[in-house]
Design a protein around this motif. Structure first.
Motif, PDB file in Angstrom:
ATOM      1  N   GLU A 158      37.671  41.037  30.958  1.00 16.53           N
ATOM      2  CA  GLU A 158      37.093  39.693  31.044  1.00 16.53           C
ATOM      3  C   GLU A 158      36.774  39.216  29.639  1.00 16.53           C
ATOM      4  O   GLU A 158      36.131  39.920  28.874  1.00 16.53           O
ATOM      5  N   SER A 213      40.541  36.302  32.546  1.00 19.22           N
ATOM      6  CA  SER A 213      40.617  37.636  33.143  1.00 19.22           C
ATOM      7  C   SER A 213      42.033  38.177  32.964  1.00 19.22           C
ATOM      8  O   SER A 213      43.010  37.441  33.151  1.00 19.22           O
ATOM      9  N   THR A 256      44.246  41.645  34.160  1.00 17.37           N
ATOM     10  CA  THR A 256      44.348  42.908  34.888  1.00 17.37           C
ATOM     11  C   THR A 256      45.628  43.614  34.451  1.00 17.37           C
ATOM     12  O   THR A 256      46.722  43.035  34.547  1.00 17.37           O
TER      13      THR A 256
END
Length: 406
Positions: free
Chosen positions: A400, A353, A355
């Motif tokens: 992702e 992941s 961000t």
């Protein structure tokens, strides 16, 4: 790699053990056939019990010899001699009081040695337990009866007893000698295997060092070529009069430099299999800030929970990070003198992941263009997906990825 380096100690030991077991089975069956034939003849003039015992031994040994000789299978000898040896000797100890039992313990030892040498370990220990029961039964119930019953031995009986003791001791010693030879051969094979492996490792290390040097040289040359291309493109951009076209040209140069930096990290690092992700992101951020954000107070916070990803994934990840950071510098902080960009990279099992968040204010038309298309393409190439969120606090990308280990 030469054949002298190819060594399989397990195969060699197995082959040697099989040959030794066959040799022992054939020789023991011959030896015992001869011995029991002589003992049978010697006991013709003795008790019927002894004659039956020796005659049975002669038949069993003779059949075992013929089977082993014609089939080349040694297993029958080990199973027959071990199981029947323990049980026949145990039977003689406890149910034939007139027989001298001096040789019984020797034969019992020989049968057990043969069991531990040629049978599965569980079977051998089972026979050992049975033998202990026979010996205990003889010691506590029949030893006195045997002493009282045995009569003085005649000359023929002494000769047969001597032959029986010599045969029992000889077979046990012979088994021990073969076991010693096998363990010595095992030790020599292990030492030889270690020497071969050391030689093989030295050769592999030398080859790896040579290949590593060559591959690093390739990465070094690729990096130099990409930098030459970047320099040529920058020189060419000076002739572009259109400001918008010049910006696009500069973006293309930055993408080339992003790939150049990857090859630089590869030839500078100790390992060619991976790149330190945080170090790469930090250097890439520094280069982009010099191009786009040198006049503004924009901080970039990197929170990376993983330090390495696969070599195949590093190029698209680097280009993706380059595109996100470039877009933020170009579009998010146009009307702002300061701001913040935060990047978090984590892993959960086989899923990754990322961000990416900035605190800038984007223009409404910044959702289209080549940069956005490139982000879509790179995400798809990494077998991932992303979600884009924009509000009064800034812009957030939630990525992702399935697998970045390769």
């Amino acid at each position: 790699m030469g054949n002298d380096l190819v060594f399989n100690p397990e195969k060699e030991l197995g082959k040697y053990l099989k040959e030794v077991k066959y040799k022992l089975a054939l020789q023991l069956s011959i030896l015992f056939t001869v011995i029991f034939s002589l003992l049978t003849i010697a006991h013709i003039f003795e008790s019927t019990e002894n004659l039956i015992m020796m005659g049975s031994g002669f038949v069993i040994c003779g059949v075992s010899f013929l089977y082993t000789y014609f089939t080349k299978d040694h297993k029958l000898v080990y199973w027959t001699f071990s199981i029947l040896g323990v049980n026949l000797v145990g039977f003689a100890m406890n149910f034939l009081p007139t027989v001298t039992h001096f040789g019984d313990f020797i034969w019992m030892f020989s049968a057990l040695a043969l069991a531990f040498y040629g049978l599965p370990r569980k079977i051998a220990f089972l026979l050992l337990g049975i033998a202990i029961c026979y010996i205990g039964l003889f010691t506590f119930l029949h030893v006195n009866e045997s002493i009282e019953t045995i009569q003085p031995r005649t000359t023929i009986q002494k000769v047969s007893l001597f032959a029986e003791l010599v045969a029992g001791v000889g077979s046990g010693v012979y088994i021990v000698i073969l076991m010693t030879r096998f363990y010595k051969f095992s030790e020599e094979s292990i030492l030889s295997a270690n020497a071969a492996l050391r030689k093989q490792n030295e050769t592999i290390k030398a080859q790896d060092k040579e290949k590593s040097t060559l591959v690093k040289e390739v990465h070094h040359r690729v990096k130099n070529n990409l930098q030459i291309i970047s320099s040529l493109l920058r020189m060419q951009s000076n002739e572009i009069q259109n400001e918008e076209a010049g910006k696009h040209f500069e973006e293309a140069v930055n993408r080339v430099m992003t790939m150049s930096l990857i090859h630089q990290k590869l030839y500078q690092g100790e390992s060619l299999s991976d790149i330190k992700l945080k170090e790469y992101f930090e250097e890439l951020t520094f280069d982009l800030m010099k191009v786009y954000g040198s006049e503004k107070n924009i901080s970039v916070d990197l929170e990376l929970e993983i330090d390495e990803i696969g070599l195949k994934s590093i190029v698209p990840i680097g280009l993706l990070f380059n595109e996100l950071l470039s877009n933020s510098f170009k579009h998010a902080f146009v009307t702002m003198k300061s701001g913040n960009i935060a990047v978090k990279f984590s892993k959960d099992g086989s899923k990754y992941s990322m961000t990416y968040k900035d605190t800038g204010k984007w223009k409404d038309d910044s959702n289209t263009g080549f940069g956005v298309e490139l982000i879509d393409t790179l995400t798809e190439q990494l077998e991932g997906s992303y979600e884009l969120k924009r509000d009064e606090f800034g812009t957030t990308y939630l990525f992702e990825f399935r697998n970045l280990d390769e």
